[in-house]
Write a protein that holds these residues in place. Structure first.
Motif, short mmCIF file in Angstrom:
data_model
loop_
_atom_site.label_atom_id
_atom_site.label_comp_id
_atom_site.label_asym_id
_atom_site.label_seq_id
_atom_site.Cartn_x
_atom_site.Cartn_y
_atom_site.Cartn_z
N SER A 87 0.84 -1.21 0.00
CA SER A 87 0.00 0.00 0.00
C SER A 87 0.87 1.25 0.00
CB SER A 87 -0.96 0.00 1.19
OG SER A 87 -0.25 -0.04 2.42
N GLN A 141 0.85 3.91 -2.90
CA GLN A 141 0.56 5.29 -2.47
C GLN A 141 1.59 6.25 -3.08
OE1 GLN A 141 -1.76 6.59 -0.18
NE2 GLN A 141 -0.86 8.60 0.20
N GLN A 142 2.88 5.88 -2.96
CA GLN A 142 3.94 6.75 -3.46
C GLN A 142 3.89 6.87 -4.98
OE1 GLN A 142 6.24 8.54 -1.46
NE2 GLN A 142 6.35 9.53 -3.46
N ASP A 196 -2.24 13.80 -2.78
CA ASP A 196 -2.53 12.60 -2.00
C ASP A 196 -3.58 11.76 -2.73
OD1 ASP A 196 -3.21 10.65 -0.16
OD2 ASP A 196 -3.46 12.02 1.52
N LEU A 234 -5.60 6.61 -0.81
CA LEU A 234 -5.65 5.18 -1.12
C LEU A 234 -6.33 4.39 0.00
CD1 LEU A 234 -4.37 3.47 -3.49
CD2 LEU A 234 -2.63 2.79 -1.80
N ALA A 272 -7.99 4.43 -5.35
CA ALA A 272 -7.49 5.79 -5.09
C ALA A 272 -8.62 6.78 -5.36
CB ALA A 272 -6.29 6.08 -5.99
#
Length: 581
Positions: free
Chosen positions: A8, A12-13, A22, A25, A35
């Motif tokens: 995750s 995410q990154q 952002d 997620l 997302a």
């Protein structure tokens, strides 16, 4: 070894870099992750969210171009449904398996936390009310330490007060009442029997004999003044009580060390100074002779202010004086930046007032986090606080003994060939684990029903279910013969393998969340999810009878990592994991 980023975190990154915001997620039923950050970004930029989502998809490599994301699609008004590749799952789990900490990172900026829990009273029997503080506090300290925090345990035992004048005076007049018989081992049951006998006899005399009452009250003055003879006899009560405490905590499988026990008496030398500082600063004022702290928002039913009484009109000190002195010690001397109090919910108002008073005078600053972690009540099957038929609180030892006995019945029924010695050892691990898990799987603020039949059940959300899952894994690994656990990222994963793998990868994230919010029930819930996913995996994916040697190795690898995750998680909850059940 370096920590292993979770899937995750990697997703995410990756999506954040492509989106420039952002991605919000979360896990998803439609794919592995969803997302939701596109909508907010599109709204801020007054753009079409589906067009923004399409741009993100185009910027993210998938399939053979990338080892992480297998597929990504746009749904609804711009949600991104992301599926991780099978290879990425297996590779990440292999990295976790290569690390003794299962890839869980240590906290980047560890501090010092004092945890105040397990607060029995000297010369008094421990009852069910002491269970939750002990079990919850022990789990929180273990989890925080695993995350890298420096944890200082504090057992604020009740070892001071007017009742000790009565007890000490009785011992002076009956000097052999606490003597141990020649050759007697230091057993908790005998110690509690002696203490109980002295307490009841001294109370009876105190209530019936005015002269003894007068002598007892004078003895309180001597105790508070530090009279050597009185202190030495008081210490005998403390030492005798510790023999008993340690025997109970040994049954409960919780380690209690002498250096962690700093009871009410430990702050005696600070009380006068604490009161002086409070009064001189104006935080506390005299009211009808008592030293009090008042609060605008705390009033009684009559509308009058309810004060925190630091020193009584007769010069005696209230609990507030001790608790405020403890805060001074824990922040100034122990340099703690977090103070946690695992104390039942009935003390909420007291701690609210103590913390506010400490803030006003500056003993608690913005750099110090202080939390009361209130917990609910242990109930009987009738939904009322658990008590004996006589209406008194149930003895803690009685509950522990009964849990072990019930567990022994279940273990014998499961395997009649076990020796009594083996049954006894496993019954202790299963019975005590059952009590702890029932407590820890309940969110702190909730009450729960103490139902041993349910607690020791092999099915449902119980520690026995988790212990059995672990024992089953160990059994399969023993039966594997020459086949060894080995990760094979080149193999496709069945749905049950994927589901189990994604769960195992969340272990570090789960622990980080628990350490942040001090909610051990979230770890219990996670472990139950892992055990449930393991059951589905067994059902749908034969391990030792898989089609190819590589598949056998890969499934053994998944089973082994699941066992290690269950074992580590249960260890942090203070629960044993028998190799066989």
């Amino acid at each position: 070894m370096a920590s292993v980023p979770s899937l995750s975190a990697s997703i995410q990154q990756r999506v954040a870099d492509a989106l420039g915001a952002d991605p919000l997620l979360r896990r998803s039923d439609r794919a592995d992750f969803q997302a939701n950050g596109v909508l907010g970004l599109a709204k801020r930029n007054k753009a079409n969210p589906r067009e923004v989502a399409a741009q993100v998809v185009e910027a993210l490599p998938t399939g053979d171009d990338d080892g992480l994301i297998a597929a990504i699609e746009v749904s609804g008004p711009g949600f991104l449904n992301i599926t991780v590749s099978d290879a990425a799952i297996t590779r990440t789990l292999a990295a976790r398996a290569a690390d003794d900490r299962l890839g869980v990172p240590l906290k980047a900026d560890p501090g010092t936390t004092v945890v105040d829990y397990a607060q029995p009273n000297v010369a008094k029997e421990m009852h069910v009310g002491h269970l939750r503080s002990s079990v919850i506090g022990d789990a929180i300290t273990k989890i925080l330490e695993f995350e890298g925090e420096k944890v200082i345990r504090r057992h604020h035992i009740g070892d001071w007060g007017t009742q000790f004048g009565m007890l000490v005076q009785y011992l002076i007049e009956h000097p052999h009442e606490l003597d141990h018989e020649a050759g007697e081992t230091a057993a908790g049951e005998e110690s509690m029997s002696r203490l109980d006998r002295v307490y009841k006899a001294s109370r009876k005399l105190f209530d019936a004999d005015e002269d003894f009452k007068t002598r007892s009250r004078k003895r309180v003055v001597d105790l508070q003044a530090g009279d050597p003879e009185t202190l030495a006899l008081w210490q005998r009560f403390v030492d005798e009580s510790k023999i008993y405490f340690y025997s109970v905590y040994d049954k409960l499988d919780i380690a209690i060390r002498d250096e962690d026990i700093v009871g009410e008496s430990g702050y005696n030398d600070m009380l006068i100074e604490t009161c002086t500082l409070l009064e001189e600063s104006g935080v506390a004022v005299r009211s009808n002779g008592a030293l009090c702290v008042f609060f605008d928002d705390i009033k009684g039913k009559d509308g009058e202010p309810v004060p925190l009484i630091v020193q009584k009109a007769d010069g005696g000190f209230g609990y507030a004086a001790t608790d405020l002195s403890a805060i001074r010690n824990r922040t100034a001397d122990l340099h703690a930046d977090t103070l946690l109090y695992v104390v039942d919910a009935r003390q909420a108002l007291h701690f609210k007032m103590v913390f506010e008073a400490a803030r006003r005078i500056g003993w608690l600053t913005d750099e110090v986090t202080v939390k009361h972690l209130p917990f609910g009540t242990v109930l009987g099957k009738d939904g009322k606080p658990l008590k004996t038929r006589e209406g008194v609180s149930t003895k803690l030892e009685d509950l522990l003994d009964e849990a072990v006995q019930r567990a022994a019945v279940v273990i014998r029924a499961k395997n009649e060939e076990l020796s009594e010695e083996v049954v006894a050892a496993r019954a202790a691990e299963v019975g005590i684990g059952a009590i702890k898990y029932a407590d820890l799987s309940t969110s702190l603020g909730r009450d729960y029903v103490f139902d041993l039949d349910r607690m020791v059940s092999l099915t449902g959300d119980t520690s026995v279910y988790l212990q059995y899952a672990y024992a089953r894994i160990r059994s399969i690994l023993r039966k594997a013969g020459d086949a060894k656990p080995a990760a094979h990222p080149e193999l496709p994963l069945a749905p049950a393998e994927r589901a189990l793998g994604l769960l195992l990868d969340e272990f570090g994230n789960t622990l980080a969340g628990v350490a942040e919010t001090y909610e051990p029930h979230k770890l219990a819930s996670y472990l139950y999810s892992v055990a449930s996913a393991l059951a589905t995996f067994y059902e749908q994916c034969p391990v030792l009878k898989a089609d190819t040697p590589e598949t056998v190795e890969n499934r053994l690898f998944l089973a082994d990592l699941t066992g290690r995750t269950l074992r580590q998680g249960m260890t942090l909850l203070g629960i044993r994991t028998p190799e066989q059940l």
